[in-house]
Write an enzyme that holds these catalytic residues in place. Structure first.
Site, short mmCIF file in Angstrom:
data_model
loop_
_atom_site.label_atom_id
_atom_site.label_comp_id
_atom_site.label_asym_id
_atom_site.label_seq_id
_atom_site.Cartn_x
_atom_site.Cartn_y
_atom_site.Cartn_z
N SER A 128 3.43 -1.76 0.36
CA SER A 128 2.97 -3.11 -0.40
C SER A 128 4.02 -3.22 -1.48
O SER A 128 3.74 -2.47 -2.47
CB SER A 128 1.51 -3.23 -0.74
OG SER A 128 1.41 -4.33 -1.31
N HIS A 169 5.19 -4.84 3.56
CA HIS A 169 4.00 -5.52 3.56
C HIS A 169 3.98 -6.37 2.35
O HIS A 169 4.07 -5.95 1.04
CB HIS A 169 2.78 -4.35 3.55
CG HIS A 169 1.44 -5.23 3.65
ND1 HIS A 169 0.78 -5.36 4.74
CD2 HIS A 169 0.64 -5.38 2.54
CE1 HIS A 169 -0.42 -5.96 4.43
NE2 HIS A 169 -0.54 -6.07 3.20
N ASP A 191 1.88 -8.99 0.23
CA ASP A 191 0.54 -9.48 -0.08
C ASP A 191 0.58 -11.01 -0.83
O ASP A 191 0.95 -10.86 -1.96
CB ASP A 191 -0.37 -8.57 -1.12
CG ASP A 191 -0.59 -7.28 -0.16
OD1 ASP A 191 -1.09 -7.68 0.70
OD2 ASP A 191 -0.51 -6.40 -0.94
N MET A 246 -1.38 -13.92 -2.24
CA MET A 246 -2.79 -14.23 -2.81
C MET A 246 -2.58 -15.57 -3.27
O MET A 246 -1.64 -15.85 -4.01
CB MET A 246 -3.22 -13.19 -3.83
CG MET A 246 -2.99 -11.93 -3.00
SD MET A 246 -3.49 -10.55 -4.56
CE MET A 246 -3.35 -9.02 -3.43
N HIS A 281 0.62 -10.69 4.67
CA HIS A 281 -0.70 -10.55 4.91
C HIS A 281 -1.31 -11.80 3.98
O HIS A 281 -1.03 -11.77 2.59
CB HIS A 281 -1.19 -9.42 4.13
CG HIS A 281 -2.51 -8.85 3.94
ND1 HIS A 281 -3.18 -7.97 3.14
CD2 HIS A 281 -3.62 -9.87 4.29
CE1 HIS A 281 -4.63 -8.27 3.31
NE2 HIS A 281 -5.05 -9.31 3.97
N MET A 296 -3.68 -13.71 2.07
CA MET A 296 -5.15 -13.93 1.41
C MET A 296 -5.17 -15.07 0.79
O MET A 296 -5.27 -15.18 -0.36
CB MET A 296 -5.36 -12.38 0.27
CG MET A 296 -5.33 -11.34 0.95
SD MET A 296 -4.89 -10.03 0.12
CE MET A 296 -3.22 -9.84 0.32
N MET A 304 -9.72 -4.03 5.82
CA MET A 304 -9.51 -3.85 4.31
C MET A 304 -10.38 -2.69 4.09
O MET A 304 -11.74 -2.56 4.01
CB MET A 304 -9.92 -5.05 3.75
CG MET A 304 -8.97 -6.45 3.90
SD MET A 304 -7.35 -6.03 3.56
CE MET A 304 -7.31 -5.64 1.70
N GLY A 327 -3.98 -4.17 -6.20
CA GLY A 327 -3.55 -2.90 -5.86
C GLY A 327 -4.36 -1.85 -6.75
O GLY A 327 -4.99 -2.20 -7.76
N ASP A 365 -5.72 -1.09 4.69
CA ASP A 365 -5.00 -1.68 3.76
C ASP A 365 -6.02 -1.32 2.58
O ASP A 365 -7.17 -2.07 2.34
CB ASP A 365 -4.91 -3.13 4.00
CG ASP A 365 -3.98 -3.72 2.79
OD1 ASP A 365 -3.79 -3.24 1.75
OD2 ASP A 365 -3.64 -4.91 2.87
#
Ligand SMILES: O=C(CO)[C@@H](O)[C@H](O)COP(=O)(O)O
Length: 224
Positions: free
Chosen positions: A10, A35, A37, A39, A68, A70, A139, A146, A175
């Site tokens: 990530s 990966h 993330d 957000m 991913h 979020m 999750m 993180g 994850d």
């Protein structure tokens, strides 16, 4: 039973001023997936990247770009992330309001469809969505940051989801909080894809190959 896992570093744990170089270094270190993330400061209490960042990183990612999301809502942004070069787009079950439509839209945009579930979401919630997903992201921390510790109860959840998805072409991803100490338990419970931020990126680029290899060994139960 022991099986080889795919490590998905990530870049949330990377140097934000040099993310292209981070992706290249991770690829050279043996990472097959990257990966990303995403957000939004609404679905989770943190803000990171958008589709423009994914498009900028794409030329630096040699393998799978695993995005991913979020964020809520999801649907208005699927095409933008697909056009940015995502191979996998994962949306949260909890992001609502019509997750089945969201998953179909992800496949319709030419990407593999991932479904993520938060620690507090029961496995029964995914039962009617199994035909519509390629990846199930469990999750193992509450999403947003993180460096958190894996929630031990999630190991049994992975095991139950592995049983629920048996015989289907669905990959189980975990994850959050994946380390040398926890990789073995989630892999043994059935996870195929391990997302790892801190455990891979600690020590900087010179350590990435060693960290990835150590995590793979740890998942197999080799003492490291
Ligand atoms: O999605 C998230 C956090 O919300 C994760 O992808 C973390 O980025 C994993 O980081 P580590 O727990 O491995 O440091």
């Amino acid at each position: 039973m022991s099986h080889a896992v795919t490590i998905c570093p990530s870049i949330l744990a990377g140097d934000f001023a040099a993310l292209g170089a981070e992706c290249r270094a991770l690829g050279e270190a043996g990472a097959d997936w990257i990966h990303v993330d995403v957000m939004d400061g609404h679905f989770v209490p943190n803000i990171t990247f958008g589709p423009q960042m994914c498009a900028a990183l794409r030329p630096h990612v040699t393998g799978v770009m695993d995005v991913h999301l979020m964020i809520a809502p999801v649907d208005p942004y699927i095409d933008a992330f697909a056009k940015a070069g995502a191979d996998v787009i994962t949306a949260h079950l909890e992001a609502g309001p019509h997750v089945h439509r969201t998953l179909q839209a992800i496949r319709g945009a030419g990407c593999k469809a991932g479904l993520a579930i938060n620690p507090g979401t029961g496995i029964e919630a995914v039962g009617h969505l199994l035909d519509d997903i390629d990846l199930l992201c469990v999750m193992t921390v509450n999403p947003g940051f993180g460096g958190q510790s894996l929630i031990p109860a999630m190991v049994e959840k992975v095991r139950a989801l592995k049983a629920l998805t048996a015989g289907r072409p669905i990959r189980i991803q975990v994850d959050g909080g994946v380390t040398l100490r926890t990789a073995r338990s989630v892999a043994a419970a059935g996870a195929d894809l391990l997302v790892a931020g801190s455990a891979v990126l600690q020590g900087g680029p010179a350590a990435y190959a060693r960290n990835i290899a150590a995590l793979r060994d740890a998942a197999l139960g080799v003492l490291v």
